[in-house]
Design an enzyme around this catalytic site. Structure first.
Site, PDB file in Angstrom:
ATOM      1  N   LYS A  59       0.850  -1.201   0.000  1.00  0.00           N
ATOM      2  CA  LYS A  59       0.000   0.000   0.000  1.00  0.00           C
ATOM      3  C   LYS A  59       0.885   1.251   0.000  1.00  0.00           C
ATOM      4  CE  LYS A  59      -0.433  -0.328   5.038  1.00  0.00           C
ATOM      5  NZ  LYS A  59      -1.289  -0.815   6.136  1.00  0.00           N
ATOM      6  N   TYR A  86      14.370  30.654   7.799  1.00  0.00           N
ATOM      7  CA  TYR A  86      13.113  31.351   8.113  1.00  0.00           C
ATOM      8  C   TYR A  86      12.935  31.494   9.620  1.00  0.00           C
ATOM      9  CZ  TYR A  86      11.419  30.898   3.298  1.00  0.00           C
ATOM     10  OH  TYR A  86      11.255  30.995   1.948  1.00  0.00           O
TER      11      TYR A  86
HETATM   12  C1  LIG Z   1      -0.514  -1.767   6.872  1.00  0.00           C
HETATM   13  C2  LIG Z   1      -1.096  -3.054   7.300  1.00  0.00           C
HETATM   14  C3  LIG Z   1      -0.294  -4.184   7.435  1.00  0.00           C
HETATM   15  C4  LIG Z   1       1.217  -4.108   7.371  1.00  0.00           C
HETATM   16  O1  LIG Z   1       1.676  -3.590   8.594  1.00  0.00           O
HETATM   17  P1  LIG Z   1       3.252  -3.410   8.901  1.00  0.00           P
HETATM   18  O2  LIG Z   1       3.277  -2.979  10.315  1.00  0.00           O
HETATM   19  O3  LIG Z   1       3.745  -2.367   7.954  1.00  0.00           O
HETATM   20  O4  LIG Z   1       3.889  -4.715   8.666  1.00  0.00           O
HETATM   21  C5  LIG Z   1      -0.906  -5.390   7.708  1.00  0.00           C
HETATM   22  N1  LIG Z   1      -2.255  -5.475   7.862  1.00  0.00           N
HETATM   23  C6  LIG Z   1      -3.058  -4.403   7.772  1.00  0.00           C
HETATM   24  C7  LIG Z   1      -4.515  -4.551   7.976  1.00  0.00           C
HETATM   25  C8  LIG Z   1      -2.512  -3.154   7.503  1.00  0.00           C
HETATM   26  O5  LIG Z   1      -3.300  -2.085   7.423  1.00  0.00           O
END
Ligand SMILES: *Cc1c(COP(=O)(O)O)cnc(C)c1O
Length: 368
Positions: A44, A264
């Site tokens: 993702k 800044y």
């Molecule tokens: C993002 C996610 C993962 C992966 O989690 P990590 O901590 O990056 O390994 C697994 N399951 C679900 C439902 C997630 O949203």
């Protein structure tokens, strides 16, 4: 390849190097720690900012056959890169999108009775059983079937008619904190929920969950972060190989007198005659403004403190005591000696956010 790579780097202001071989090695290492079932690739957010278009083919070539994204569009973008693989959409089924899932052989993750109902309807229209993952909530209170939803399913199992349960899954709240009692609570809840549902394979652990012990093993692990080198066992030595190297070019170096200010809002004042190096990276690159005045980069393996505000395209460093640091030099912001976790700790966030923020403006070099 080598030539093309050095060409890109030679004109760029900042370069992000991604070691796909290390991603694959990390996936294999995770597999060794999860003997109860295969290990998926969670890709993702464009593979946590590293580029799903490159990460997915590398994992697929290594034998990975289960992938997860958050959004339908993310799944559509990589479907052709992961043929014959399970491709799950974690954020659930948005009403009306069911035909897209069927047309592209995508696996919805169902987390409510409404989603179950919609997918069952789609199956009846298709005239065949359709596969789905059922997400059950064991403590996150975010997505996943809640207690009333589960009770309704128990009372009327026909709600699942037409749906082939490819997996029942849940997600851990605090897996990176091994002694948090919530881990055991969730494990127990998940086992009880699964026992009351029609028999189906199970999926539980994320990256850190894989390291919580055999009780957290399931028929499919779903790691993301650890694939990309984030430490799944904070406080212990990182069992993962580093994947990311981020370097920014020094554009300017100047000597400033005691009392001169930098950047800044003049948030940093030279306490002594100082040498300021300005590098070609800023918050528009996902190098967040919250890094202002915090942390350091590395030059020749030595720390160069970040001083002043991070601006949109530039960040300033106190290069006092680094006479070899001259315009054209490269500062290493993330690398084997300074992980995304280290950067995150200095800025008060986590390595996930550091990686997923990295912008598309960097020159990107993929190595295998
Ligand atoms: C993002 C996610 C993962 C992966 O989690 P990590 O901590 O990056 O390994 C697994 N399951 C679900 C439902 C997630 O949203």
């Amino acid at each position: 390849m080598q030539h093309a790579a050095s060409q890109v780097a030679s004109h760029a202001g900042a370069v992000l190097e991604i070691d796909l071989g290390a991603v694959v090695a990390n996936w294999r290492t995770l597999g060794e720690h999860h003997p109860s079932g295969p290990v998926a690739g969670v890709v993702k957010a464009d593979a946590y900012g590293l580029g799903a278009a490159d990460v997915v083919p590398a994992l697929h070539a290594a034998g990975c056959r289960h992938f997860f994204v958050a959004h339908l569009q993310e799944a559509l973008a990589i479907r052709s890169l992961a043929p014959t693989s399970l491709l799950g959409v974690l954020n659930g089924l948005i009403p009306g999108s069911e035909p897209e899932y069927v047309a592209h052989d995508l696996m919805p993750v169902l987390g409510s009775l409404a989603e179950i109902d919609a997918w069952g309807d789609q199956a009846r229209r298709a005239g065949k059983k359709l596969p789905a993952i059922l997400h059950v909530d064991t403590g996150m209170s975010r997505l996943g079937l809640d207690a009333p939803g589960l009770a309704a399913l128990r009372d009327d199992p026909s709600l699942l008619d037409g749906i082939h349960l490819a997996y029942v899954m849940s997600h851990l709240v605090s897996s990176e904190v091994p002694h948090d009692p919530v881990n055991e609570v969730q494990r127990g809840r998940f086992a009880a929920i699964c026992a009351a549902l029609p028999p189906a394979p199970r999926s539980l652990a994320n990256s850190s969950g894989i390291f919580l012990g055999p009780g957290f093993g399931s028929d499919l692990a779903r790691p993301g972060a650890a694939l990309y080198g984030i430490n799944p066992t904070p406080g212990l030595e990182n069992p993962m190989r580093p994947v990311v190297r981020l370097r920014a070019r020094v554009l300017s170096v100047r000597e400033i007198p005691t009392g001169a200010t930098v950047g800044y809002n003049a948030t940093w004042t030279a306490p002594r005659p100082s040498r300021i190096a300005t590098a070609a990276i800023g918050y528009a690159d996902g190098w967040h403004r919250s890094h202002s005045g915090r942390g350091h980069a590395l030059f020749d393996g030595r720390p160069v403190p970040l001083v002043g505000r991070v601006s949109m395209d530039l960040t300033t460093f106190d290069a006092t005591g680094h006479p070899a640091l001259t315009p054209g030099a490269w500062l290493e912001l993330i690398g084997p000696a300074r992980s995304a976790d280290d950067v995150a700790a200095a800025a008060g966030t986590n390595g996930y956010e550091v990686l997923t923020s990295l912008s598309r403006r960097f020159a990107r070099l993929y190595t295998s």
